[in-house]
Design a protein around this motif. Structure first.
Motif, short mmCIF file in Angstrom:
data_model
loop_
_atom_site.label_atom_id
_atom_site.label_comp_id
_atom_site.label_asym_id
_atom_site.label_seq_id
_atom_site.Cartn_x
_atom_site.Cartn_y
_atom_site.Cartn_z
N SER A 78 40.57 -16.80 65.96
CA SER A 78 39.50 -17.38 65.14
C SER A 78 40.00 -18.55 64.29
CB SER A 78 38.89 -16.30 64.23
OG SER A 78 39.85 -15.83 63.29
N ALA A 79 41.31 -18.63 64.07
CA ALA A 79 41.85 -19.71 63.24
C ALA A 79 41.60 -21.07 63.87
CB ALA A 79 43.35 -19.51 63.04
N PRO A 80 41.01 -22.00 63.12
CA PRO A 80 40.74 -23.34 63.66
C PRO A 80 41.94 -24.28 63.54
CG PRO A 80 39.78 -23.16 61.48
CD PRO A 80 40.40 -21.82 61.79
N ALA A 98 43.11 -23.10 72.26
CA ALA A 98 42.08 -24.14 72.23
C ALA A 98 40.69 -23.52 72.21
CB ALA A 98 42.23 -25.05 73.44
N ASP A 99 39.73 -24.24 71.62
CA ASP A 99 38.36 -23.72 71.56
C ASP A 99 37.52 -24.13 72.76
OD1 ASP A 99 37.97 -26.39 71.07
OD2 ASP A 99 36.90 -26.13 69.15
N THR A 159 37.50 -20.44 68.20
CA THR A 159 36.49 -19.99 69.17
C THR A 159 35.14 -20.59 68.79
OG1 THR A 159 36.01 -17.99 67.89
CG2 THR A 159 37.67 -17.80 69.61
N LYS A 160 34.36 -20.94 69.80
CA LYS A 160 33.05 -21.55 69.55
C LYS A 160 32.09 -20.58 68.86
CE LYS A 160 33.78 -25.55 71.69
NZ LYS A 160 33.81 -26.82 70.94
N SER A 161 32.30 -19.28 69.07
CA SER A 161 31.38 -18.28 68.50
C SER A 161 31.83 -17.79 67.12
CB SER A 161 31.27 -17.07 69.45
OG SER A 161 32.54 -16.46 69.62
#
Length: 351
Positions: free
Chosen positions: A169-171, A259-260, A299-301
């Motif tokens: 989840s970390a961006p 990667a997202d 993640t995109k979600s």
């Protein structure tokens, strides 16, 4: 499609059992061919490594923590987080960094001092006759290949994914998020108990060296500092790069895993599962090597769920609408077809 996937899984597991057996066969042949006595202890450091033992001992206790903190400070000083480390992200990373250091020691101590003597009575130091190099490769393969499967299954089984989702989840990438995991994923880390068992059986010295080397490699792969870039930039280093990126995890290959998106040909979150060794991805066809770095992570979600939901799910649920960690959600929320990415089958790009 399901039949093909099942056949691939059976094939990969068969190959894994063969790989697990390799150090055992090598140790057997060593004693068979050299006439070594199995009854006496052979577990001593090679002379050229004796100087490093005190260093490794300190690294095991507090050195790795210091290493992470120092590297993290360097990353922040260089501005490599792009101001992403704010609010809830900071809470999650700090809790996930500190909590395992309080949770795991008593769990592992109970397993090593109480459970193992009960399950394997009179087996303490039973493998102390194994030479150092044999114990080293036995643990390195057993530990890391087991973690490869533990990691891979948490990506491929929807229910298990939510226990590993916190790590993705970390961006951003870096020391701040290297320990970011749900507590259940951490406590049930399968290879921890495998290594503890081998240590109980008398392989503590090689286990120490494997732990330190693996920790340095995995922390380096998570770091936001692209230390592998010079190997790709200078032609004279390309042969080293070719071996390095297929043998161990590097920032380029592991960042791709975080990667997202996979639509850019660089991200590969459905592969590149290797932790210390990337060669597992090469063998099982789950690797993608591009020598490039993703532009964005996470993640995109992601709903920026509360720290307690990400760390303590399913004990505590998220209050964020649409989150897979929310109350009553039994599986991953399905995406509309319009936003589902077409993820290519994992391939290894020869470079």
């Amino acid at each position: 499609m399901a039949i093909v996937q099942k056949e691939k899984l059976v094939r990969d597991l068969t190959i894994s059992f063969f790989i697990y057996s390799l150090p055992v066969v090598a140790i057997y042949l060593y004693f068979k061919l050299t006439g070594g006595a199995v009854s006496e202890s052979h577990l001593t450091l090679p002379p050229f490594l004796e100087f490093a033992q005190p260093v490794f001992a300190n690294i095991r206790t507090w050195g790795l923590t210091v290493f992470m903190i120092v590297l993290g400070i360097i990353e922040f000083a260089a501005g490599l987080y792009d101001d992403e480390w704010t609010g809830e992200e900071r809470k999650i990373d700090i809790v996930c960094f500190l909590a395992p250091k309080l949770l795991l020691p008593p769990v592992i101590a109970f397993f090593s001092l109480t459970a193992l003597p009960y399950l394997l009575p009179n087996a303490a130091n039973a493998l102390s006759w194994v030479p150092f190099w044999g114990g080293f490769f036995l643990i390195a393969i057993a530990d890391d290949l087991t973690q490869y499967w533990y990691h891979r299954l948490h990506h491929q089984v929807p229910f298990l994914w939510r226990f590993h989702r916190t790590h993705h989840s970390a961006p951003y990438m870096g020391m701040a998020m290297a320990s970011r995991q749900n507590f259940i994923y951490t406590v049930f880390f399968s290879q921890i108990y495998l290594t503890a068992t081998l240590t109980y059986l008398g392989l503590g010295l090689p286990a120490l060296f494997v732990l330190v080397i693996k920790s340095v490699i995995t922390l380096g792969a998570h770091s936001s500092i692209p230390w592998d870039k010079p190997f790709y930039k200078y032609k004279v280093l390309h042969p080293i790069a070719w071996v390095l990126e297929r043998l161990i995890s590097t920032p380029a290959t592991h960042h791709a895993h975080h990667a997202d998106t996979s639509g850019d040909g660089v991200g590969h979150f459905k592969g590149n599962f290797g932790n210390m060794f990337f060669i597992w991805d090469v063998i099982f066809g789950t690797g993608l090597i591009t020598r490039q770095y993703p532009k964005s992570f996470g993640t995109k979600s992601y709903k920026q769920e509360e720290w307690y939901a990400q760390f303590l799910w399913p004990i505590f649920k998220s209050k964020k609408e649409g989150s897979s960690l929310a109350e009553g959600v039994l599986s991953l929320p399905s995406k509309p077809k319009a936003v589902i990415e077409e993820t290519p089958a994992p391939v290894l790009e020869q470079v």
